[in-house]
Design an enzyme around this catalytic site. Structure first.
Site, short mmCIF file in Angstrom:
data_model
loop_
_atom_site.label_atom_id
_atom_site.label_comp_id
_atom_site.label_asym_id
_atom_site.label_seq_id
_atom_site.Cartn_x
_atom_site.Cartn_y
_atom_site.Cartn_z
N CYS A 1 0.83 -1.19 0.00
CA CYS A 1 0.00 0.00 0.00
C CYS A 1 0.88 1.26 0.00
O CYS A 1 1.48 1.56 -1.02
CB CYS A 1 -1.00 -0.05 1.15
SG CYS A 1 -2.49 0.89 0.75
N HIS B 1 -3.71 -5.16 0.30
CA HIS B 1 -3.13 -5.68 1.54
C HIS B 1 -3.16 -7.21 1.55
O HIS B 1 -4.12 -7.80 2.06
CB HIS B 1 -3.92 -5.17 2.75
CG HIS B 1 -3.75 -3.71 3.01
ND1 HIS B 1 -2.82 -3.22 3.88
CD2 HIS B 1 -4.38 -2.64 2.48
CE1 HIS B 1 -2.89 -1.89 3.90
NE2 HIS B 1 -3.83 -1.52 3.05
N GLU C 1 -1.61 -9.16 3.39
CA GLU C 1 -1.48 -9.70 4.75
C GLU C 1 -2.83 -10.07 5.36
O GLU C 1 -2.90 -10.92 6.25
CB GLU C 1 -0.73 -8.71 5.66
CG GLU C 1 -1.47 -7.43 6.05
CD GLU C 1 -1.35 -6.30 5.04
OE1 GLU C 1 -1.06 -6.57 3.86
OE2 GLU C 1 -1.58 -5.12 5.43
N1 GLN Z 1 -2.15 6.64 2.76
C1 GLN Z 1 -2.21 5.89 1.54
C2 GLN Z 1 -3.56 6.01 0.85
O1 GLN Z 1 -4.53 6.36 1.45
C3 GLN Z 1 -1.86 4.43 1.78
C4 GLN Z 1 -2.83 3.73 2.66
C5 GLN Z 1 -2.31 2.43 3.23
O2 GLN Z 1 -1.11 2.19 3.25
N2 GLN Z 1 -3.20 1.61 3.73
O3 GLN Z 1 -3.65 5.73 -0.32
#
Ligand code: GLN
Length: 547
Positions: free
Chosen positions: A384, A510, A512
């Site tokens: 992310c 994600h 994970e």
């Molecule tokens: N802050 C970033 C976004 O909103 C990444 C979010 C995250 O890592 N879950 O796109």
């Protein structure tokens, strides 16, 4: 199987952090291993509608389900133990209960009547518990009540449990977790806190059926008898929950204490022998007999609180066991990294993961780390925000896009290589409004991702507002960064890779959240394999033994 769903409530007393979530997941595992269908639900007594708006320092990781619910991290344990997906219905907060009731009140559903905690709030709690059973046709719903018995905010939940127990008789059962502390000066285990905690439950009209006693030392027979006598439970129903080496030992510990058998007998469900845990125990065996150690740096900004990255840590445990190795995580604070010290801090590592996150704190350290591992060909996994940083780093240092950035950190950057999604621009509310939950992603042939997953179409969970800016796609692709996973409908870039590098993968989603004991995540397996292939330092015999 069973016509009538059975309800098991898990409450906690004396202190928090006794491991209600793990005991609930372990009991569920044992019942599942006996062929029953089981789900677990967490009821949280706080007023936030969900933990999505909480800082990780407050509440650890926010776990995201397939249907896009932002939930308590205990749901992660439930999924990892059971390999069964959870949903919004598995995590309810007081905020949500009240919101549902107040929405109904405004609609006029209670017209003419006073809306009260009892019966309206307690009825809504009961509805949420029973709804889950109905939706999934489960044999068992295990409902974990967050907080500690005696807290003001837990009262309506305990009252709902009292009513359900009254209504359902044998088909509902209460397991109460308490602490049996060891007083070193006296050289004794003490049962008084447990007695008090059970008294408190009794004052609220709930007689627990089973007591799970968290302890640092084995419970003697005398202690068991004493607890049983003072708390009106049978001696077999006093279950020892001793500190474990790993949370994955707890199902076996609970099986040794016959927790599942006591539950089944009390609910009048016939059973034979012990729960069949051979696949689970294969995993335990692999987990406990690693042949090698790989060292992976986890770079994030919440590392003082390891619970903030719970699912990532567990994914490495699963992927390590799958590869027959122990993954030794080195926690590196992104704010501590600079151009000057990055080599010193990272050069010995076999792999580096840059974690998800929000906001600009520590971002330059992450970018510096990525430059280093890209140039030094150390395996890299960005999740992310970690992927977004990899895109920024490549833009700045390879494509020459001076001060390229994400508009999250620098809204006026000349090169917004990561930008807010179009539909996000008009959203004002913060709660539950990110790109959340499961979306499809199509993989390109000859990519690392495709090799890991072994298929072209995948589904992964998201939680973010920003995205790779497709205006820059051809520039990146012409200079060696490949977009190897793309959403088939929106064309949003979900995976980036550098084919020239031994293993450089960034994912917008994600992974994970989907790794379980039964199905370790393919990208984590691939990353650990790559780290193993380029291993720098052999482990010492002592390290292997200590692991
Ligand atoms: N802050 C970033 C976004 O909103 C990444 C979010 C995250 O890592 N879950 O796109």
């Amino acid at each position: 199987m069973a016509e009538q769903t059975k309800y098991i409530f898990v409450t906690g007393g004396v202190t928090s952090s006794l491991g209600k979530g793990i005991v609930s997941a372990s009991l569920a595992k044992l019942l599942q291993a006996r062929g029953h269908t089981v789900t677990i639900q967490k009821l949280d007594p706080y007023i936030n509608i969900d933990p999505g708006t909480l800082n990780p320092y407050e509440h650890g990781e926010c776990f995201v389900t397939d249907d896009g619910a932002e939930t308590d991290l205990d749901l992660g344990h439930y999924e990892r133990f059971l390999n069964v997906r959870t949903s919004q219905a598995n995590n309810i907060t007081t905020g949500r209960i009240y919101q549902n009731v107040i929405d109904r009140e405004r609609r006029g559903d209670y017209l003419g009547r006073t809306v009260q905690v009892i019966p309206h709030i307690t009825d809504e709690i009961k509805r949420c518990i029973q709804l889950l059973a109905k939706e999934g046709h489960y044999d068992f719903v295990i409902t974990e009540i967050g907080g500690t018995v005696g807290d003001i905010e837990s009262l309506p939940y305990v009252e709902a449990v009292r009513q359900m127990k009254w209504d359902l008789g044998k088909d509902a059962l209460v397991i109460h977790l308490t602490l049996v502390p060891y007083l070193a000066a006296a050289g004794e285990l003490k049962t008084k806190p447990t007695q008090h905690s059970v008294k408190q439950l009794l004052e609220l009209g709930v007689q627990p059926d089973i007591l799970v006693c968290r302890t640092e030392h084995p419970l003697t027979d005398d202690i068991r008898v004493k607890v049983a006598r003072f708390c009106n439970v049978s001696v077999e129903a006093v279950i020892e929950s001793i500190d474990a080496e790993t949370i994955y030992d707890v199902p076996n510990l609970m099986a040794n204490e016959k927790l599942d058998q006591v539950v089944l007998s009390k609910m009048g469900i016939p059973f034979e022998g012990d729960a069949e845990l051979s696949t689970w125990n294969d995993f335990i065996w692999r987990l406990k007999s690693p042949k090698e150690i790989v060292r992976i740096g986890l770079i994030g900004k919440y590392i003082e609180l390891k619970d903030s990255y719970k699912s990532i840590v567990e994914s490495f445990i699963h992927a390590g066991a799958a590869n027959g190795v122990k993954v030794k995580l080195e926690w590196i604070h992104s704010e501590s990294l600079s151009k000057e010290n990055v080599a010193k801090k990272l050069s010995h590592l076999d792999g580096v993961l840059v974690a998800p996150g929000f906001g600009g704190r520590g971002i330059e350290g992450k970018i510096e780390a990525i430059r280093y591992v890209r140039e030094k060909e150390i395996p890299f996994f960005g999740i992310c925000l970690g992927m977004q940083c990899a895109v920024i780093e490549y833009g700045r240092n390879v494509l020459g896009l001076n001060e390229a950035h994400s508009t999250e950190m620098d809204p006026d950057t000349e090169y917004p290589v990561i930008d807010i999604m179009e539909h996000q621009k008009s959203i004002i509310n913060k709660g539950g409004t990110m790109r959340l939950g499961q979306f499809p992603c199509q993989l390109k042939e000859d990519s690392i991702a495709m090799a890991c997953y072994g298929k072209k179409e995948i589904m992964e969970r998201h939680r973010h507002r920003y995205e790779f800016n497709n205006d820059f796609q051809s520039l990146y692709e012409s200079k060696g960064m490949r977009m190897t996973g793309v959403n088939p409908e929106s064309r949003l870039v979900e995976i980036i890779e550098i084919p020239e590098h031994p293993w450089f993968v960034g994912v917008q989603f994600h992974p994970e959240y989907k790794s379980t004991v039964a199905e370790p995540h393919p990208l984590f397996i691939g990353f650990v394999q790559a780290a193993l292939a380029g291993r720098k330092v052999e482990e010492t015999e002592k390290e292997l033994v200590d692991s």
